[in-house]
Design a protein around this motif. Structure first.
Motif, PDB file in Angstrom:
ATOM      1  N   LYS A   1      -5.769  -1.460   4.434  1.00 22.38           N
ATOM      2  CA  LYS A   1      -6.782  -0.645   3.748  1.00 22.38           C
ATOM      3  C   LYS A   1      -8.043  -0.534   4.601  1.00 22.38           C
ATOM      4  O   LYS A   1      -8.649   0.543   4.689  1.00 22.38           O
ATOM      5  CB  LYS A   1      -7.136  -1.275   2.400  1.00 22.38           C
ATOM      6  N   ALA A   2      -8.431  -1.644   5.226  1.00 23.60           N
ATOM      7  CA  ALA A   2      -9.646  -1.650   6.049  1.00 23.60           C
ATOM      8  C   ALA A   2      -9.518  -0.716   7.248  1.00 23.60           C
ATOM      9  O   ALA A   2     -10.531  -0.254   7.786  1.00 23.60           O
ATOM     10  CB  ALA A   2      -9.953  -3.069   6.521  1.00 23.60           C
ATOM     11  N   ARG A   3      -8.294  -0.416   7.648  1.00 23.54           N
ATOM     12  CA  ARG A   3      -8.073   0.502   8.762  1.00 23.54           C
ATOM     13  C   ARG A   3      -8.055   1.963   8.327  1.00 23.54           C
ATOM     14  O   ARG A   3      -7.812   2.856   9.128  1.00 23.54           O
ATOM     15  CB  ARG A   3      -6.765   0.153   9.475  1.00 23.54           C
ATOM     16  N   GLY A   4      -8.268   2.172   7.034  1.00 31.17           N
ATOM     17  CA  GLY A   4      -8.321   3.538   6.525  1.00 31.17           C
ATOM     18  C   GLY A   4      -6.965   4.143   6.250  1.00 31.17           C
ATOM     19  O   GLY A   4      -6.857   5.375   6.102  1.00 31.17           O
ATOM     20  N   LEU A   5      -5.919   3.301   6.181  1.00 21.70           N
ATOM     21  CA  LEU A   5      -4.577   3.795   5.901  1.00 21.70           C
ATOM     22  C   LEU A   5      -4.235   3.591   4.436  1.00 21.70           C
ATOM     23  O   LEU A   5      -4.719   2.647   3.797  1.00 21.70           O
ATOM     24  CB  LEU A   5      -3.560   3.075   6.767  1.00 21.70           C
ATOM     25  N   ASN A   6      -3.419   4.465   3.902  1.00 26.69           N
ATOM     26  CA  ASN A   6      -2.963   4.314   2.517  1.00 26.69           C
ATOM     27  C   ASN A   6      -1.928   3.211   2.439  1.00 26.69           C
ATOM     28  O   ASN A   6      -1.057   3.095   3.305  1.00 26.69           O
ATOM     29  CB  ASN A   6      -2.354   5.619   2.012  1.00 26.69           C
ATOM     30  N   VAL A   7      -2.016   2.406   1.400  1.00 28.73           N
ATOM     31  CA  VAL A   7      -1.087   1.280   1.278  1.00 28.73           C
ATOM     32  C   VAL A   7      -0.790   1.009  -0.181  1.00 28.73           C
ATOM     33  O   VAL A   7      -1.652   1.142  -1.049  1.00 28.73           O
ATOM     34  CB  VAL A   7      -1.675  -0.004   1.932  1.00 28.73           C
ATOM     35  N   ALA A   8       0.464   0.651  -0.436  1.00 30.58           N
ATOM     36  CA  ALA A   8       0.890   0.277  -1.780  1.00 30.58           C
ATOM     37  C   ALA A   8       1.619  -1.042  -1.679  1.00 30.58           C
ATOM     38  O   ALA A   8       2.611  -1.154  -0.940  1.00 30.58           O
ATOM     39  CB  ALA A   8       1.817   1.343  -2.372  1.00 30.58           C
ATOM     40  N   ALA A   9       1.112  -2.053  -2.360  1.00 28.07           N
ATOM     41  CA  ALA A   9       1.760  -3.365  -2.335  1.00 28.07           C
ATOM     42  C   ALA A   9       2.990  -3.344  -3.226  1.00 28.07           C
ATOM     43  O   ALA A   9       2.978  -2.756  -4.308  1.00 28.07           O
ATOM     44  CB  ALA A   9       0.796  -4.436  -2.816  1.00 28.07           C
ATOM     45  N   GLN A  10       4.069  -3.957  -2.798  1.00 32.76           N
ATOM     46  CA  GLN A  10       5.303  -4.034  -3.566  1.00 32.76           C
ATOM     47  C   GLN A  10       5.656  -5.495  -3.777  1.00 32.76           C
ATOM     48  O   GLN A  10       5.580  -6.297  -2.866  1.00 32.76           O
ATOM     49  CB  GLN A  10       6.431  -3.359  -2.767  1.00 32.76           C
ATOM     50  N   GLN A  11       6.030  -5.838  -4.971  1.00 33.12           N
ATOM     51  CA  GLN A  11       6.410  -7.224  -5.243  1.00 33.12           C
ATOM     52  C   GLN A  11       7.819  -7.263  -5.850  1.00 33.12           C
ATOM     53  O   GLN A  11       8.266  -6.305  -6.420  1.00 33.12           O
ATOM     54  CB  GLN A  11       5.428  -7.885  -6.201  1.00 33.12           C
TER      55      GLN A  11
END
Length: 437
Positions: A427-437
């Motif tokens: 996220k800090a790199r400006g990329l979209n991210v979705a955590a999966q568990q």
């Protein structure tokens, strides 16, 4: 198919990065330099046998010469040195980069897009391997080797104590208990708190998938069910004192081989050269087996090297010439393996017989270890993708795993810590991210 989908997602994620890196050094003309002098290509790396390979290149080429600097291995300071050199504008032409860290350097704009210059060699590689150097539809490196997992064991001590070589991880735990019973100071293997790449390979083998993409979004699942299974298994081995807990390649780890208190090593093919060169006095006592599995023979990759061209390079055409020779010539592999320190496994299948012929297997009693490596290579689990911040992800692992031996944390708990740290970093790199568990 999974790798194709990942590459499609990465195309959107890295569109800006490809443009940035493509603005690095130019594809300049080949041949000799000004005044007929050979062009010098600077090269940083650390793989065993590299100096012998460089010497062979320089003897057989007139228009291009390699100036090699051996640097610390990547996670021991090599990657930090390279990153700093890129920022300062004085990085080498060619850099050795392991598969996990390649996306990180692409993300930083540290490497040149070499898609067009490597199109002629792409077909020599299995798609599953070459895809590891492709991001955003572009090629950022050329694979040198693959690194299938295997298990090294003291054949003489296993036979003396009637311990069967473990085929499965259940067998491994049974064998571990027998080793400890046979010699209270001896253990079957080591848990490395400083080397999370081993845990990554074991998760890969178990079917884990830490990273993936969906559209322009990264999916992160460091704590997926397969990895939890692996983490719980090794936590039990640590808790029951069935394995040593020591830093990898440390003095205590090496000493344990010498005093017969370490009877095995869960590693990869390249460990064959490490063991041979580091413990020559035990020649004939060691053998290699497939890595234990969870029910069906399988493997992950533990390491593996690629070569990339830095964005600072002004001799990129000659750098590509060097890289193709280092990775794809019989002379290079003969020199590397004949050094006696390397047991590299070529990523180009046609070169495996050259490697097998060049490596002296007498340390392993004449065992055909390259046939074993080839079988393990065939069982590498498909679908694994490295994330865009592996340097930070592996650092987060290392920081937390170091507390396992003191009881401050557990290996399963570390997964949650690293999952959170990785999501935050992306996220800090400006990329979209979705955590999966």
């Amino acid at each position: 198919m999974e790798r194709k989908r990942a590459a499609a997602g990465l195309a959107g994620l890295l569109a800006g990065i490809t443009m940035l890196a493509a603005c690095g050094g130019g594809q300049e003309g080949g041949g000799a330099g000004a005044g007929g002098q050979p062009v010098t290509v600077t090269f940083w790396g650390w793989a065993k046998g590299t100096q012998q390979v460089v010497d062979a290149f320089n003897k057989s080429h007139k228009d291009v010469q390699i100036k090699f600097e051996e640097i610390p291995s990547g996670n021991a300071g090599g990657y930090a040195k390279f990153a700093n050199a890129v920022k300062a504008g004085n990085a080498p032409d060619v850099m050795s980069i392991e598969y996990p860290q390649l996306p990180d350097f692409v993300n930083q704009g540290a490497l040149q897009d070499i898609t067009a210059a490597t199109a002629d060699v792409k077909g020599k590689y299995p798609g599953s391997v070459f895809s590891l150097v492709e991001l955003g539809g572009k090629t950022w490196g050329v694979p040198m080797d693959a690194a299938p997992q295997v298990f090294f064991y003291r054949k003489d001590l296993f036979e003396k104590n009637k311990i069967e070589v473990p085929a499965t991880w259940d067998d491994f735990k049974t064998a571990a208990a027998k080793v400890k019973k046979a010699d209270g100071k001896a253990r079957i293997a080591t848990f490395f708190p400083d080397d999370p790449s081993v845990l990554a390979a074991l998760a890969w083998q178990a079917g884990g998938k830490w990273f993936g993409t969906e559209g322009d979004t990264w999916k992160v699942s460091v704590a997926d069910e397969a990895t939890k299974k692996v983490a719980g298994y090794w936590q039990d081995l640590v808790k029951d004192d069935l394995v040593h807990v020591q830093a990898s390649f440390s003095q205590p780890w090496n000493a344990a081989f010498e005093d017969d208190t370490l009877w095995g090593y869960v590693g990869a093919n390249w460990g064959a050269g490490v063991m041979k060169s580091g413990h020559a006095g035990q020649s004939g006592k060691w053998a290699i087996a497939p890595v234990p599995h969870w029910g069906t023979p399988s493997s992950g990759m533990l390491g593996g090297t690629t070569f990339g061209v830095s964005k600072n390079s002004k001799n990129s055409k000659q750098a590509i010439e060097v890289i193709k020779w280092l990775t794809g010539s019989e002379q290079a592999w003969t020199a590397r393996l004949a050094s006696g320190t390397s047991s590299g496994f070529p990523a180009i299948a046609d070169l495996v017989p050259v490697a097998a012929k060049s490596f002296d297997g007498s340390f392993y009693g004449g065992q055909d270890i390259y046939a074993l490596f080839s079988e393990s290579y065939k069982t590498i689990q498909p679908g694994w993708t490295w994330g865009p911040s592996m340097v930070q992800t592996l650092t987060a692992f290392k920081d937390s795993l170091g507390k396992v031996s003191t009881g401050e944390t557990t290996i399963p708990s570390v997964l949650d810590t690293v999952q959170t740290a990785t999501v935050n970093e992306i996220k800090a790199r400006g990329l979209n991210v979705a955590a999966q568990q």
